[in-house]
Design a protein around this motif. Structure first.
Motif, PDB file in Angstrom:
ATOM      1  N   MET A  95       0.813  -1.183   0.000  1.00 15.69           N
ATOM      2  CA  MET A  95       0.000   0.000   0.000  1.00 15.69           C
ATOM      3  C   MET A  95       0.865   1.260   0.000  1.00 15.69           C
ATOM      4  N   LEU A  96       1.949   1.207   0.782  1.00 18.51           N
ATOM      5  CA  LEU A  96       2.855   2.348   0.793  1.00 18.51           C
ATOM      6  C   LEU A  96       3.468   2.560  -0.588  1.00 18.51           C
ATOM      7  N   GLU A  97       3.793   1.463  -1.257  1.00 19.68           N
ATOM      8  CA  GLU A  97       4.386   1.567  -2.594  1.00 19.68           C
ATOM      9  C   GLU A  97       3.416   2.210  -3.571  1.00 19.68           C
ATOM     10  N   ARG A  98       2.139   1.913  -3.458  1.00 21.53           N
ATOM     11  CA  ARG A  98       1.133   2.539  -4.329  1.00 21.53           C
ATOM     12  C   ARG A  98       1.115   4.044  -4.135  1.00 21.53           C
ATOM     13  N   ALA A  99       1.164   4.466  -2.879  1.00 22.54           N
ATOM     14  CA  ALA A  99       1.160   5.902  -2.591  1.00 22.54           C
ATOM     15  C   ALA A  99       2.385   6.580  -3.186  1.00 22.54           C
ATOM     16  N   VAL A 100       3.532   5.933  -3.093  1.00 18.67           N
ATOM     17  CA  VAL A 100       4.750   6.501  -3.674  1.00 18.67           C
ATOM     18  C   VAL A 100       4.643   6.542  -5.198  1.00 18.67           C
ATOM     19  N   ASN A 101       4.050   5.535  -5.790  1.00 17.15           N
ATOM     20  CA  ASN A 101       3.856   5.543  -7.242  1.00 17.15           C
ATOM     21  C   ASN A 101       2.983   6.712  -7.682  1.00 17.15           C
ATOM     22  N   VAL A 102       1.953   7.006  -6.925  1.00 15.07           N
ATOM     23  CA  VAL A 102       1.097   8.153  -7.233  1.00 15.07           C
ATOM     24  C   VAL A 102       1.917   9.435  -7.153  1.00 15.07           C
ATOM     25  N   LEU A 103       2.738   9.554  -6.122  1.00 11.77           N
ATOM     26  CA  LEU A 103       3.587  10.741  -5.985  1.00 11.77           C
ATOM     27  C   LEU A 103       4.565  10.860  -7.139  1.00 11.77           C
ATOM     28  N   ASN A 104       5.113   9.739  -7.572  1.00 11.86           N
ATOM     29  CA  ASN A 104       6.070   9.762  -8.674  1.00 11.86           C
ATOM     30  C   ASN A 104       5.442  10.258  -9.975  1.00 11.86           C
ATOM     31  N   ASN A 105       4.139  10.148 -10.093  1.00  9.57           N
ATOM     32  CA  ASN A 105       3.451  10.616 -11.290  1.00  9.57           C
ATOM     33  C   ASN A 105       3.145  12.107 -11.263  1.00  9.57           C
ATOM     34  N   GLN A 106       3.451  12.772 -10.162  1.00  6.97           N
ATOM     35  CA  GLN A 106       3.242  14.214 -10.074  1.00  6.97           C
ATOM     36  C   GLN A 106       4.290  14.926 -10.926  1.00  6.97           C
ATOM     37  N   LYS A 107       3.862  15.975 -11.592  1.00  8.84           N
ATOM     38  CA  LYS A 107       4.776  16.736 -12.465  1.00  8.84           C
ATOM     39  C   LYS A 107       5.885  17.411 -11.665  1.00  8.84           C
ATOM     40  N   LYS A 108       5.509  18.068 -10.569  1.00  9.86           N
ATOM     41  CA  LYS A 108       6.497  18.740  -9.730  1.00  9.86           C
ATOM     42  C   LYS A 108       5.992  18.750  -8.291  1.00  9.86           C
ATOM     43  N   PRO A 109       6.893  18.961  -7.336  1.00  9.04           N
ATOM     44  CA  PRO A 109       6.482  18.994  -5.927  1.00  9.04           C
ATOM     45  C   PRO A 109       5.430  20.075  -5.698  1.00  9.04           C
ATOM     46  N   ASN A 110       4.498  19.774  -4.827  1.00 12.47           N
ATOM     47  CA  ASN A 110       3.388  20.666  -4.578  1.00 12.47           C
ATOM     48  C   ASN A 110       3.261  20.884  -3.079  1.00 12.47           C
ATOM     49  N   VAL A 111       3.069  22.127  -2.678  1.00  4.53           N
ATOM     50  CA  VAL A 111       2.984  22.451  -1.261  1.00  4.53           C
ATOM     51  C   VAL A 111       1.799  21.738  -0.604  1.00  4.53           C
ATOM     52  N   TYR A 112       0.778  21.395  -1.365  1.00  2.00           N
ATOM     53  CA  TYR A 112      -0.389  20.704  -0.815  1.00  2.00           C
ATOM     54  C   TYR A 112      -0.107  19.227  -0.521  1.00  2.00           C
ATOM     55  N   LEU A 113       0.989  18.724  -0.998  1.00  2.00           N
ATOM     56  CA  LEU A 113       1.335  17.324  -0.770  1.00  2.00           C
ATOM     57  C   LEU A 113       2.239  17.122   0.442  1.00  2.00           C
ATOM     58  N   ILE A 114       2.582  18.198   1.130  1.00  2.00           N
ATOM     59  CA  ILE A 114       3.517  18.083   2.249  1.00  2.00           C
ATOM     60  C   ILE A 114       2.994  17.124   3.307  1.00  2.00           C
ATOM     61  N   GLN A 115       1.764  17.296   3.752  1.00  2.00           N
ATOM     62  CA  GLN A 115       1.246  16.428   4.816  1.00  2.00           C
ATOM     63  C   GLN A 115       1.167  14.965   4.395  1.00  2.00           C
ATOM     64  N   PRO A 116       0.617  14.639   3.220  1.00  2.02           N
ATOM     65  CA  PRO A 116       0.605  13.221   2.837  1.00  2.02           C
ATOM     66  C   PRO A 116       2.009  12.620   2.704  1.00  2.02           C
ATOM     67  N   ILE A 117       2.934  13.390   2.176  1.00  6.02           N
ATOM     68  CA  ILE A 117       4.305  12.894   2.032  1.00  6.02           C
ATOM     69  C   ILE A 117       4.930  12.699   3.403  1.00  6.02           C
ATOM     70  N   GLU A 118       4.686  13.644   4.295  1.00  3.59           N
ATOM     71  CA  GLU A 118       5.226  13.519   5.649  1.00  3.59           C
ATOM     72  C   GLU A 118       4.692  12.264   6.333  1.00  3.59           C
ATOM     73  N   ARG A 119       3.432  11.964   6.145  1.00  2.00           N
ATOM     74  CA  ARG A 119       2.853  10.749   6.727  1.00  2.00           C
ATOM     75  C   ARG A 119       3.504   9.499   6.148  1.00  2.00           C
ATOM     76  N   LEU A 120       3.722   9.512   4.841  1.00  2.00           N
ATOM     77  CA  LEU A 120       4.381   8.364   4.204  1.00  2.00           C
ATOM     78  C   LEU A 120       5.790   8.172   4.744  1.00  2.00           C
ATOM     79  N   VAL A 121       6.520   9.255   4.885  1.00  2.00           N
ATOM     80  CA  VAL A 121       7.881   9.183   5.413  1.00  2.00           C
ATOM     81  C   VAL A 121       7.865   8.564   6.802  1.00  2.00           C
ATOM     82  N   ARG A 122       6.959   9.021   7.640  1.00  2.00           N
ATOM     83  CA  ARG A 122       6.863   8.489   9.000  1.00  2.00           C
ATOM     84  C   ARG A 122       6.501   7.000   8.995  1.00  2.00           C
ATOM     85  N   LEU A 123       5.587   6.603   8.125  1.00  2.00           N
ATOM     86  CA  LEU A 123       5.207   5.195   8.045  1.00  2.00           C
ATOM     87  C   LEU A 123       6.372   4.322   7.581  1.00  2.00           C
TER      88      LEU A 123
END
Length: 73
Positions: free
Chosen positions: A1-29
């Protein structure tokens, strides 16, 4: 499941300030399950390019990952 979330992030064109919280949660997990290298890669790839006036959250997150690395040594 974590890998799926990272795959979704990898499909983002560029880093987005709105993704900080979800990315932070993934990092912690990833850190909690002992995949510290993946957690660090996420920080480097997705969180470092996002500009912010307050870098304390990045330092706190890095310290969190570092603590988990020590726990798994």
């Amino acid at each position: 499941m974590l890998e799926r979330a990272v795959n979704v992030l990898n499909n983002q064109k560029k880093p987005n300030v709105y993704l900080i919280q979800p990315i932070e949660r993934l990092v912690r997990l990833y850190a909690k399950v002992g995949q510290v290298d993946v957690a660090r890669q996420l920080i480097k790839k997705f969180l470092n390019p996002i500009s912010s006036n307050d870098f304390s959250w990045r330092q706190e997150l890095q310290q969190y990952v570092d603590c988990h690395q020590k726990a798994f040594l």
